[in-house]
Write a protein that holds these residues in place. Structure first.
Motif, PDB file in Angstrom:
ATOM      1  N   ARG A 112       0.835  -1.187   0.000  1.00 43.05           N
ATOM      2  CA  ARG A 112       0.000   0.000   0.000  1.00 43.05           C
ATOM      3  C   ARG A 112       0.871   1.239   0.000  1.00 43.05           C
ATOM      4  N   SER A 116      -1.746   6.114   2.360  1.00 47.83           N
ATOM      5  CA  SER A 116      -3.106   5.612   2.500  1.00 47.83           C
ATOM      6  C   SER A 116      -3.313   4.871   3.812  1.00 47.83           C
ATOM      7  N   ASP A 596     -10.881  -7.131   2.428  1.00 48.93           N
ATOM      8  CA  ASP A 596     -10.269  -5.846   2.711  1.00 48.93           C
ATOM      9  C   ASP A 596     -10.753  -4.887   1.632  1.00 48.93           C
ATOM     10  N   GLY A 598     -10.635  -1.028   0.311  1.00 48.71           N
ATOM     11  CA  GLY A 598     -10.008   0.284   0.436  1.00 48.71           C
ATOM     12  C   GLY A 598     -10.655   1.252  -0.544  1.00 48.71           C
ATOM     13  N   SER A 600     -10.314   5.309  -1.915  1.00 48.14           N
ATOM     14  CA  SER A 600      -9.606   6.577  -1.799  1.00 48.14           C
ATOM     15  C   SER A 600     -10.291   7.630  -2.652  1.00 48.14           C
ATOM     16  N   ASN A 608     -10.274   2.386   4.872  1.00 43.08           N
ATOM     17  CA  ASN A 608     -10.014   0.973   4.698  1.00 43.08           C
ATOM     18  C   ASN A 608     -10.822   0.169   5.706  1.00 43.08           C
ATOM     19  N   THR A 610     -11.540  -3.871   7.004  1.00 46.11           N
ATOM     20  CA  THR A 610     -11.152  -5.273   6.868  1.00 46.11           C
ATOM     21  C   THR A 610     -12.028  -6.132   7.766  1.00 46.11           C
TER      22      THR A 610
END
Lengths: 1052, 448
Positions: A112, A116, A596, A598, A600, A608, A610
């Motif tokens: 990653r 982030s 997971d 994510g 943005s 994020n 999970t």
């Protein structure tokens, strides 16, 4: 497992793809037009890349519109877009730090962008670990990362190091982070909790011998980077096994388009870092009379008996004389050779790296040796645009001999045998007279043969281990669509370890001789299957990962204790009168599915989520499945126009926050009522962990368990949150990170001590919660930066406060076993407080004056009182790097503040009257400062009763078995950990030869204890081993060494 | 497109396979079964009997023998903890180990064996378990007085066991013995008789019954001071107890370092306890006792008869019973002549057991074989001999407490311990029930 392999093979074969490509060429220069040698040129969002040559020229194949990412050491990373029609790209790099786009390897190997991440991480370049290196990777992390606390356990060559991230969260021994290499979890320590006794592997101190921690097998030369994942949110995808954090290691790979041969060689010398401050005025004996029976310093004053002769240990009549350096003379100068060679290279579609290393150490303890050899291979292949694979494997061989016994209750302990040698013993004479040349019998130091001659111990009673280990994994990645990736990583960590202890016939405590061989086989297999989908919708980027994990850990052991040796020094089973074999076995399996997501927004706001569900074999069927979520987010607030406008000096700012709830399972076999075979071993002191007690001439015998099993266990929980910020000021001249975290670990799986009248020592249950909260600060500043000079100073600081919030029921205290030899010394967890050291303390009147016994003149004591915290208040590190042209100077200082340490070694030295402070008042009447209870008035009045003898004073009040407080010290220290002075030959000199780079350095490690409050010993020693929950107790640890030497690095 | 379909199919297959593994029960249950641990259902009482007898003998011959012999000055503490114990510096922590051994290794395993035996109708084992329970309780009550029993050994169903009174526990001991004897006399429907795994008696019921009566005799003789009824009770039990040295309850240790006698193991590891310098040794030397060179090598300060690798740990011996009978006769009828017969036999059987040369026995009896003319002096003399016969046996301390023989002058202070301290673990984890105690009070109920 075989089916999976077949399927992977099928996947491998079912691919083919062709694409239109062209060649892009270019040159990389700095802002003054000088070429930047060996810059890395990559195609963005792929793994494809090449290295520029020494003149900055590069050549790379790409298709269509392409973004190149160019990076080089000490330059800011740069992206260049090359349009479809273009084929030339010249790049100018500006000096600076690596880009903010830096990629961090997070849990399950997911990469990653640093910005982030909603949690604190620390990434260390492999180079950082090679500076004045410690052969043990864990020790090399010391002082470099805020919130990561590393403690050496002993000075044993190849000894273990303990690492604690953000405080101790658990009542059981499971306090170490998980170690992961290229996605494959590996064993750092292993424990077999089983039938017929417990064997521990790689845990440090077992049978009072430090066998090292197994992460120490890794060759630091092979490490590209280490990421420290500190909190539960960072490690949530690993789940249970990473509740104490994770150390994620990425190994080096071959770079495309270049061939590189790197050689790294060091030669180092070692000397004892700290030896006791001995007295040199008094001989051995008791109450001033010379007596060979006592190996101490309570005999006559040497200067007063110069007209007399006395028998020495050999029976010669000699005039007494102090040998101030006799203990120092025992030690050898240690010598170590550390060599590694790597060959790396790659073409457009494949790369490889092969490295071979050797570490050959000869320790300061005569006869101690450590040899480690590693071979590591790492290779990747892109079969086509869609399918790629990577294979990496290491073979490691570690062999250590001369690992001395430590602690107490063993006549074979080196430190006490050595340190308690009377001041009048000539070490050279002892060295030449530890064995009778005619009979082969040991020449003892004392007439009652109560202790062993240290030379006898180091020559004949050797402990050691021999590890063969293979760690490897294989990853297949398939990218059928631009937005979709399938990846599977299958790995294994397989090792065998043989440990041996040999005690020669005629050794005090083992007159008939004995030996023990332990064979341990440990295997961990791990498979991760990940599906990754990435999609952009207007300003939003989505990344979804769905995965599956299988983990299987199996440990088998056979332990054979053979006693009664017939033929001297022949350590075979047939030569032993009795053999007692024990089997050990442990297996646990874990399956998990995880997701997971994510998101943005415009690349400056990140969220994020999970979730993972695990099924564990160690929990009761009904409770074996458990789910745990995490959420984290970050905001790059400097991207906001308002901030940009008003805070121009703040070039980067990030806010981050995260929350996680992580579950974990139990050790194997805690839910079943198990009968265990009864073996025999002399074990004078037993604890809940011991399943052995002696019995006699016998048939098969079984005993019930000592810990009550529990069929209703539920998973342990850790809930945590953290908030923090990362800031860069003044064009990244100052970089700072701040984090606050708060973790609560509850429903812990622990064996709570129950009264023995229940028939058991403990019951295994869910009980207790521990909160750890703290702050971490990292600040790095570039103080000077010119074309020729850079000077950076970095400081890290961490404060952690542990609170035991709950124990079981109304229980107020939970004690950890410390073993025997102590005056009721305990490590206890107390409700509402931290883990503390408890023991006997001076008795005090209401005004705080020490109460003196009116008859003996000695202090009175009371048992079982808290003396201090085990853990420090804060820890920190200060490091600096200075460069002037080719010259470099770097240093690291490690600081610990607070916490206390009990030293059994100091207690022994003092009660034996061998150290400087015991000289005081020997020649005069000593009246201790304090009060006595006046019988007439029942009031405390100042003491006027003299101490009968200073021998009584020290033996009664400072002996390891008599009192605790007298030998507990402030554990704070500051240490100069690393210093390195280097010179890199300028490239102008090297231009013509085959050598591309050459650096020569002088370096030293553990050079200087700048400040310590503990006399006579290195403050960084611990009796409990790497996995023990306890800290703060030292007992006859093998002394540590300082090392210094020369390092040469060549690039061909 | 076709290729994608194929790949998607394979990917799905992989996912399903992996999920399939996670759903498979045996993947877990196999893993959580320890292949080295027996199935609880397969445990037979025989494998537990070995454990219980071994643990009992090791506990008695280890910690308990060391503590009591230091208290009674049969040995000398010369260094470390033993030096403190010798001057009666004990703390509660010092008793954690022996207490835990009694309750976990001995009693809990014994309870498990009893449950398996009772369930299977193995009456021989059931009887033996009760007698071993009675013996262990007897030596424990004599050391601590009140201890947990009726609430104890119940695992997680009772964490905070109350303490039963010592007098009540003596009743429990008698009841256990009576029940044990009945079981041993009954047929064995489970048809499982112990053999070699019974190190004490090889599974012979008649010997266990004699041992049971010997324990009862001890229970009564302890209470016989100024109590003729108890002395008569003891005599009645002695009639049914041992009739020769062949009946002795003796646990013989093995010939290897790892199955060695606990005194041997201790002396191998440490030189903290001395033998030659004890007041016991001084007394034997003064009496020119032929047993001294058999007990120890005074020159090198080595323990011999009880300190070899395969030395016995003796629970109850025939010689002790003979002295007991002499004492009981003196306390009930005061018949000194009759008592003297048993007194002399006691010396003979003891010397026989130790392997004293017959001529030396005759000489010793000629010098010491006559009891004095008053009952109290006679009891005193019997007790002296019994104290010698009980060398390193914790019962010697009980004898001293009952008779004051031999006189002990403490190294420090003026009092000799009358009981042991409760362990620290009980104060820490069973605080509400654990009585406070010192080394001197409260005394065991029969100690007055």
């Amino acid at each position: 497992m075989r089916k999976i392999l077949v399927l992977i093979a099928v996947l491998t074969l079912s691919v083919a793809s062709i694409a239109q490509t062209r060649v892009i060429t270019g040159k990389v220069t700095d802002d003054k037009g000088d070429p930047v040698a060996y810059a890395s040129v990559k195609i963005k969002n792929t793994t494809r890349g090449v290295s520029a040559d020494q003149d900055g020229n590069f050549r790379i194949e790409a298709e269509g519109r392409t973004t190149l990412v160019i990076s080089a050491a000490n330059f800011a990373e740069k992206e260049v877009v090359v349009e479809a029609g273009e084929s030339v790209a010249n790049v100018i790099l500006l000096p600076g730090r690596p880009s903010l786009e830096e990629v961090i390897v997070t849990a399950i190997g997911i990469r990653r962008a640093e910005k982030s991440l909603g949690y604190a991480t620390a990434k260390l370049a492999g180079n950082e670990l090679l500076k004045a290196r410690d052969p043990n990777l864990v020790s090399a992390l010391s002082g470099k990362v805020a919130g990561v606390r590393v403690t050496g356990q002993s000075g044993t060559l190849g000894g273990s190091s303990r690492i604690i991230i953000r405080g101790t969260s658990s009542f059981d021994g499971d306090v170490q982070p998980i170690f992961v290499i290229d996605g494959m979890p590996i064993f750092n320590t292993y424990t077999i909790g089983t039938t017929g006794g417990t064997a521990t592997g790689g845990t440090g101190v077992r049978n009072n011998v430090d066998f090292g921690n197994r992460a120490g097998d890794i060759n630091p030369d092979d490490i590209e980077s280490v990421t420290v994942l500190k909190g539960a949110s960072a490690t949530a995808l690993y789940g249970a096994r990473a509740k104490n954090g994770a150390i994620v290691i990425t190994t080096k790979r071959g770079k495309k388009g270049s061939v590189a041969i790197d050689i790294n060689s060091s030669v180092r010398m070692e000397k004892p870092l700290k030896l006791p401050d001995f007295q040199n005025e008094y001989a051995q004996g008791t109450y001033g009379a010379y007596d060979l029976k006592f190996t101490n310093g309570w005999g006559p004053k040497i200067s007063e008996v110069q007209d007399l002769t006395f028998p020495d240990f050999k029976g010669d009549m000699v005039k007494l004389q102090a040998y101030p350096d006799n203990v120092r003379d025992f030690f050898d100068t240690g010598l170590s050779f550390d060599n590694s060679v790597s060959f790396a290279g790659g073409g457009d579609n494949s790369d490889y790296r092969l490295s071979v290393s050797s570490l050959n150490q000869k320790g300061i303890i005569p006869g101690s040796k450590l040899d480690r050899y590693t071979i590591t291979f790492n290779s990747g292949r892109e079969f086509n645009e869609k399918l790629s694979s990577r294979f990496s494997a290491s073979y490691i061989k570690t062999k250590g001999v001369g690992r001395s016994s430590q602690a107490s209750n063993n006549a074979n302990i080196l430190t006490s045998s050595l340190y308690l040698i009377p001041r009048t013993v000539d070490m050279e004479k002892l060295r030449n007279n530890y064995e009778d040349p005619v009979t082969g019998q040991q020449i003892f130091l004392s007439t009652d043969k109560s202790g062993n001659n240290p030379f006898w111990i180091t020559k004949y009673n050797k402990n050691g281990n021999d590890v063969d280990r293979i760690v490897g994994n294989f990853t297949m990645t398939y990218k059928p669509l631009k937005w979709l990736t399938f990846a599977n990583t299958l790995g294994a960590d397989v090792s065998t370890e043989t440990r041996f202890y040999q005690v020669r016939k005629g050794t005090a405590g083992y007159l008939d001789g004995e030996f023990t061989n332990t064979d341990i086989f440990a295997r961990q297999i791990n498979n991760d299957f990940l599906v990754t989908a990435e999609k952009s919708v207007s300003d939003f980027d989505f990344k979804l990962i769905v995965g599956h994990n299988i983990n299987d850990r199996e440990i088998r052991g056979t332990n054979v204790l053979a006693t009664g040796i017939t033929i001297d020094q022949l350590y075979t089973y047939s030569n032993a009168a009795s053999k007692d074999p024990t089997n050990q076995y442990s297996r646990q399996r874990l399956i998990g599915v995880f997701g997971d997501l994510g998101v943005s927004y415009k690349n400056f706001a990140f969220l994020n989520l999970t979730g993972r569900n695990d099924w564990s074999s160690t929990l009761p069927l009904a409770n074996r499945s458990y789910f745990y979520p995490s959420v984290s987010g970050s905001l790059i607030f400097t991207e906001l126009e308002a901030i940009k406008e008003h805070l121009p000096w703040l070039n980067y700012g990030k806010l981050r926050a995260s929350w996680a709830s992580v579950g974990s399972d139990a050790p194997p076999y805690q839910t079943i009522f198990q009968f265990t075979p009864v073996t025999t071993v002399f074990i004078q002191y037993i604890s809940a962990n011991a399943t052995i007690f002696p019995f006699a001439p016998m048939n098969t015998a079984f005993s019930g368990p000592r810990t009550l099993p529990n069929t209703t266990l539920v998973p342990q929980r850790q809930n945590s949150y953290e908030v923090g910020t990362d800031l860069r000021f003044l064009n990244s001249r100052i970089i700072a990170g701040f984090t606050y975290y708060n973790n609560l670990t509850k429903d812990q799986l622990i064996g709570i001590t129950v009264p023995a009248s229940t028939g058991y020592f403990a019951q295994f249950l869910n009980a207790g919660s521990i909160r750890n909260k703290g702050i971490e600060v990292d600040v790095t500043g570039t103080i000077v930066k010119t074309r020729d000079i850079t000077w950076e100073v970095g400081v890290n600081f961490a404060h952690n406060k542990q609170t035991v919030e709950e124990l079981f029921g109304t229980l107020q205290e939970y004690g950890f076993p410390t073993g025997s030899g102590y005056s009721g010394l305990f490590i206890k967890a107390t409700k509402g407080g931290q883990f503390g050291i408890y023991g006997s303390v001076w008795s005090r009147d209401p005004d705080g004056n020490i109460i003196i016994d009116g008859t003996s003149g000695l202090r009175k004591t009371v048992a079982d009182k808290r003396i201090g915290n085990v853990f420090p208040d804060w820890t920190g590190g200060i490091n600096t790097n200075f460069h002037y042209k080719g010259f470099g100077l770097s240093g690291l200082v490690d600081v610990r503040k607070g916490g206390v340490i009990f030293s059994g070694t100091v207690a022994n030295l003092r009660s034996s009257g061998l150290v400087k402070e015991t000289l005081e008042n020997r020649d005069r009447v000593f009246i201790d400062k304090g009060v006595v209870l006046d019988a007439a008035t029942n009031k405390y009045i100042p003491n006027t009763v003299p101490v009968q003898s200073m021998q009584d004073f020290w033996q009664t009040l400072y002996g390891a078995t008599t009192n605790t407080e007298g030998t507990v010290f402030d554990g704070s220290f500051a240490k100069l950990r690393e210093v390195r002075v280097s010179y890199a030959l300028p490239s102008s000199i090297l231009k013509k030869g085959i050598i591309k780079s050459c650096e020569i350095a002088l370096e030293g490690r553990n050079l200087w204890i700048i400040k310590s409050y503990i006399p006579h010993i290195d403050p960084e020693q611990n009796f409990f081993g790497a996995t023990g929950v306890g800290e703060g107790v030292e007992f006859n640890s093998v002394p540590t060494a300082r090392s210094f030497g020369v390092n040469v690095r060549l690039g061909l | 497109m076709k290729r994608y379909n194929k790949i998607t199919t394979i990917a799905l297959a992989v996912v399903m396979l992996l999920t399939g593994i996670s759903c498979s029960k045996s993947f877990f249950t196999d893993a959580n079964k320890n292949p080295n641990a027996p199935d609880p259902g397969s445990i037979v009482p025989g494998v537990m009997l070995s454990t219980v007898e071994g643990a009992l003998a090791y506990m008695q011959g280890g910690d308990l023998s060391r503590y009591t012999s230091l208290i009674t000055q049969q040995t000398v503490g010369t260094a470390r903890q033993a030096q403190g114990y010798y001057s009666y510096t004990f703390t509660s922590v010092d008793f954690d180990n022996v207490w835990a051994n009694i309750y976990t290794a001995v009693l809990q395993n014994n309870v498990t064996m009893m449950q398996i035996a009772d369930a299977g109708g193995y009456n021989r084992y059931s009887g033996i378990a009760r007698i071993l329970m009675a013996y262990t309780l007897q030596i424990s009550v004599d050391a601590w007085g009140s201890i947990p029993y009726s609430d104890a050994l119940k695992g997680s169903s009772m964490f905070q066991a109350k303490y039963d009174t010592d007098q009540g526990l003596y009743d429990s001991i008698v009841n256990l013995i009576d029940a044990g004897i009945t079981l041993l006399n009954n047929p064995d429907p489970g048809n499982l008789i112990p053999g070699a795994e019974d190190v004490l008696y090889g599974g012979v019921a008649a010997k266990w019954i004699k041992f049971a009566h010997a324990i009862k005799a001890r229970v009564y003789i302890h209470q016989s001071k100024g109590n003729a009824t108890m002395a008569n009770n003891a005599l009645a039990e002695l009639d049914l107890a041992f009739t020769s040295n062949a009946d002795n309850a003796t646990y013989i240790f093995g010939n290897t370092e790892t199955s060695a006698n606990p005194w041997y193991q201790f002396n191998q590891q440490r030189t903290d306890i001395g033998f030659a310098g004890s007041t016991f040794t001084a007394r034997l030397t003064a009496a020119n006792d032929p047993r001294l060179p058999i007990f120890m090598d005074t020159g090198d300060d080595l323990l011999l008869f009880y300190g070899n690798i395969n030395s016995p740990v003796e629970l109850i011996n025939y010689d002790e019973l003979l002295f007991m009978r002499a004492e009981a006769i003196l306390r009930s009828s005061g018949n000194i002549a009759s008592a003297q017969t048993f007194y002399r036999q006691g010396i003979r059987r003891n010397m026989e057991k130790l392997g004293v040369a017959p001529a030396d026995t005759v000489a010793y009896l000629a010098a010491n074989g006559t009891l004095p003319g008053t009952v109290s002096a006679a009891i005193n003399k019997v007790a002296h001999e019994e104290f010698t016969a009980l060398y390193l046996n914790p019962e010697a301390w009980a004898l001293w407490r009952r008779t004051g023989v031999p006189a002990i002058s403490p190294v420090t202070g003026s009092n000799v311990p009358r009981r042991l301290l409760y362990p620290q673990t009980e104060y820490s984890y069973n605080e509400s029930n654990t009585p406070s105690a010192t080394l001197f009070s409260p005394k065991v109920f029969w100690d007055n």
